[in-house]
Design an enzyme around this catalytic site. Structure first.
Site, PDB file in Angstrom:
ATOM      1  N   HIS A  47      -3.532  -5.185   0.071  1.00 56.93           N
ATOM      2  CA  HIS A  47      -3.064  -5.707   1.363  1.00 56.93           C
ATOM      3  C   HIS A  47      -3.111  -7.240   1.374  1.00 56.93           C
ATOM      4  O   HIS A  47      -4.079  -7.833   1.847  1.00 56.93           O
ATOM      5  CB  HIS A  47      -3.931  -5.163   2.496  1.00 56.93           C
ATOM      6  CG  HIS A  47      -3.710  -3.715   2.782  1.00 56.93           C
ATOM      7  ND1 HIS A  47      -2.811  -3.274   3.724  1.00 56.93           N
ATOM      8  CD2 HIS A  47      -4.262  -2.605   2.226  1.00 56.93           C
ATOM      9  CE1 HIS A  47      -2.814  -1.946   3.746  1.00 56.93           C
ATOM     10  NE2 HIS A  47      -3.691  -1.520   2.848  1.00 56.93           N
TER      11      HIS A  47
ATOM     12  N   GLU B 279      -1.632  -9.292   3.247  1.00 58.02           N
ATOM     13  CA  GLU B 279      -1.565  -9.863   4.594  1.00 58.02           C
ATOM     14  C   GLU B 279      -2.937 -10.276   5.115  1.00 58.02           C
ATOM     15  O   GLU B 279      -3.040 -11.154   5.977  1.00 58.02           O
ATOM     16  CB  GLU B 279      -0.898  -8.872   5.571  1.00 58.02           C
ATOM     17  CG  GLU B 279      -1.702  -7.630   5.908  1.00 58.02           C
ATOM     18  CD  GLU B 279      -1.497  -6.463   4.955  1.00 58.02           C
ATOM     19  OE1 GLU B 279      -1.783  -5.314   5.353  1.00 58.02           O
ATOM     20  OE2 GLU B 279      -1.060  -6.701   3.809  1.00 58.02           O
TER      21      GLU B 279
ATOM     22  N   CYS C 162       0.838  -1.201   0.000  1.00 57.58           N
ATOM     23  CA  CYS C 162       0.000   0.000   0.000  1.00 57.58           C
ATOM     24  C   CYS C 162       0.877   1.258   0.000  1.00 57.58           C
ATOM     25  O   CYS C 162       1.478   1.586  -1.015  1.00 57.58           O
ATOM     26  CB  CYS C 162      -0.979  -0.034   1.171  1.00 57.58           C
ATOM     27  SG  CYS C 162      -2.355   1.137   0.993  1.00 57.58           S
TER      28      CYS C 162
END
Length: 533
Positions: free
Chosen positions: A507, A509, A382
């Site tokens: 993102h 994750e 990001c």
């Protein structure tokens, strides 16, 4: 009919209700049940999207674009549940809903009160989660600590649930602290007794107590807790401090917590011993063959929860590669003060996570330059991608002073505000949020990592790569390897001639699990291990 488990916390905050809830979801899911997990947050914000990370920690984003509590990340990492806007409710959402209905005249002639109108709205949302998820068991975690004024409407709604749904369909678990007093050399049960007493005054009698403790509880301590708190001795579950959160399902399983719950609900399910989880996750976390040091360079580094999903995804990459990840947390502001080669000495990988605002940005850019020039594996996420673009613009493309319009006006706005964001006035819930498609360029590093050319990843941002600079960047060796097929937005960048330099606008994750590490983190850790060897 769905069954419901309500999980409350007592004595102090930060005992780990989210981990406990996720672990209970894991052991029940392993028995063949479909579970869905909810978080009820007592704050008046509609969602955590506008809250400072120091106040709330990480904001977790779901597939449908909801900004939610970080505990939903635990739910998704431990189980196969896919969270949505129905899995996280706040006091702000509930009151906003009731007041909106009152203004429309839905309650015409009535006085609107906490009971029954607010509690009815809470119960309606819980039942909606069960309906949408079609779950066998809905696990409802109530934020805050018993005794907090803010949590009372949620607790009252959960008390009423037993009357509404029947006692066979509702189960109460209370997570509490049994402190060890070093000077006395013993654990103390009085805080738990008082916490359960407060809960019983509200009208909730717990079926199980989960006791957080530093020291193992003796039979006599369990008997005392059982007697004074009116729960069966076998329902006093100890939850000691562990080396890894991924051990908690095994701890609960060993104490037959799943059998206690299933017995109450009168459910007969398939057998599970969680051996796959133990072998594939826990053993690899506790006793890996390899070790590697990775620097995470952020501006909220002092707070563990600010980058919770990032840290967990790195651990997942380590599990996949049978490696222990030594995370070196570096405050990006500190990089402006010291020599960067000293700060990053011994590091085999550099990760720059997301964030907002100008503070610490120049330190991130400095670290990215160091990683690019010294061939250190790099992953930007990001804002990390945007910083990589700014660094490349300044130091490779010769665009002195290049920057993002988020930070300052510049002659070279290589990062600029998304077109769709330019007319927005409200800040809450208005970013580019949730899952969007990304088309990956063939024969790129990204295509090799993912093994496919169309992916869907979760976003949370307002600014983007300025396509005006595409040709210049490509001519200087940057590969724009991931593009949103609908709007042409650059989603992935990578560099030619570097062992692993990749940055993404989304993102990744949020979609990583301990037994299924995300593609980008698996490869990042693998390359860092190569660098370390």
């Amino acid at each position: 009919m769905s069954k419901y488990i309500f999980i409350t916390g007592g004595v102090i905050s930060s005992l780990g209700k989210g981990i406990a809830s996720a672990s209970i979801g894991k052991i029940l899911e392993s028995r063949g049940l479909k579970v869905s997990l909810m978080k009820l947050d007592p704050y008046i914000n509609v969602d955590p999207g506008t809250m400072n990370p120091y106040q709330h920690g990480e904001v977790y984003v779901t597939e449908d674009g909801s900004e939610t509590d970080l505990d939903l990340g635990h739910y998704e990492r431990f189980t196969n549940t896919l969270s949505s806007k129905f899995n996280n409710i706040t006091t702000g959402q509930i009151y906003n809903s009731v007041i909106s209905r009152e203004r429309k005249g839905d309650y015409l002639g009535k006085t609107i009160q906490v009971i029954p109108h607010i509690t009815d709205a809470i119960k309606e949302r819980i039942r909606k989660c069960a309906e949408v998820s079609k779950a066998d068991i809905v696990i409802v975690e109530i934020g805050g600590t018993v005794g907090d004024i803010e949590s009372l409407p949620f607790l009252e709604a959960s008390r009423q649930f037993k009357l509404d749904m029947g006692s066979d369909n509702v189960f109460y678990i209370h997570l509490t602290l049994v402190p060890y007093i070093k000077a006395a050399g013993e654990v103390k049960t009085k805080p738990t007794q008082h916490s359960v007493g407060t809960l019983r005054e509200i009208g909730i009698i717990p079926d199980v107590l989960i006791c957080r403790t530093e020291e193992s509880l003796t039979d006599s301590v369990k008997e005392k807790i059982s007697l004074f708190c009116n729960v069966k001795k076998e329902a006093v579950i100890e939850s000691p401090d562990m080396d890894s959160i991924y051990q908690v399902p095994l701890v609960f399983k060993k104490q037959i917590l799943d059998e206690i719950i299933l017995s109450h609900f009168k459910l007969i399910c398939k057998f599970s011993d969680l051996k796959d989880w133990e072998r594939g996750v826990v053993n690899r976390v506790l006793d890996p063959k390899n070790k590697v040091t990775i620097a995470v360079i952020g501006k909220y580094i002092e707070l563990q929860d600010a980058y919770k999903s990032i840290y967990e995804a790195l651990i997942h990459g380590g599990i996949h590669n049978d490696a222990r990840i030594e995370i070196k947390r570096i405050d990006s502001e500190s990089l402006d003060k010291g020599k960067i080669d000293k700060v990053l000495e011994g590091v085999s990988g550099i990760l720059v996570p997301g964030g907002f605002g100008y503070r610490g940005i120049e330190g991130k850019i400095k670290a990215i330059k160091f990683g690019r020039q010294n061939k250190i594996p790099f992953l930007g996420i990001c804002l990390g991608m945007q910083c990589a673009v700014i660094e490349f613009a300044r130091n490779v493309c010769g665009l002195a002073g290049a920057n993002s319009t988020e930070f300052k006006q510049t002659k070279y706005p290589v990062i600029s505000l998304l077109q769709e964001q330019k007319k927005l006035k409200d800040l809450g819930g208005t970013m580019r949020l949730g899952a969007y498609p990304c088309r990956i360029k063939k024969n790129s590093l990204a295509s090799k990592i993912y093994g496919k050319t169309l992916i869907y990843e979760r976003h949370r941002h307002r600014y983007e790569f300025n396509n005006k600079y595409k040709k210049l960047f490509e001519s200087k060796g940057m590969v724009l390897s991931g593009i949103n097929p609908g709007k042409g937005l650059v989603e992935i960048i990578e560099l030619k001639g570097h062992p692993y330099f990749i940055a993404v606008q989304f993102h990744p994750e949020f979609k990583s699990k301990p037994d299924k590490a995300h593609f980008l983190f698996k490869e990042f850790v693998r390359k860092a291990l190569e660098k370390a060897s």
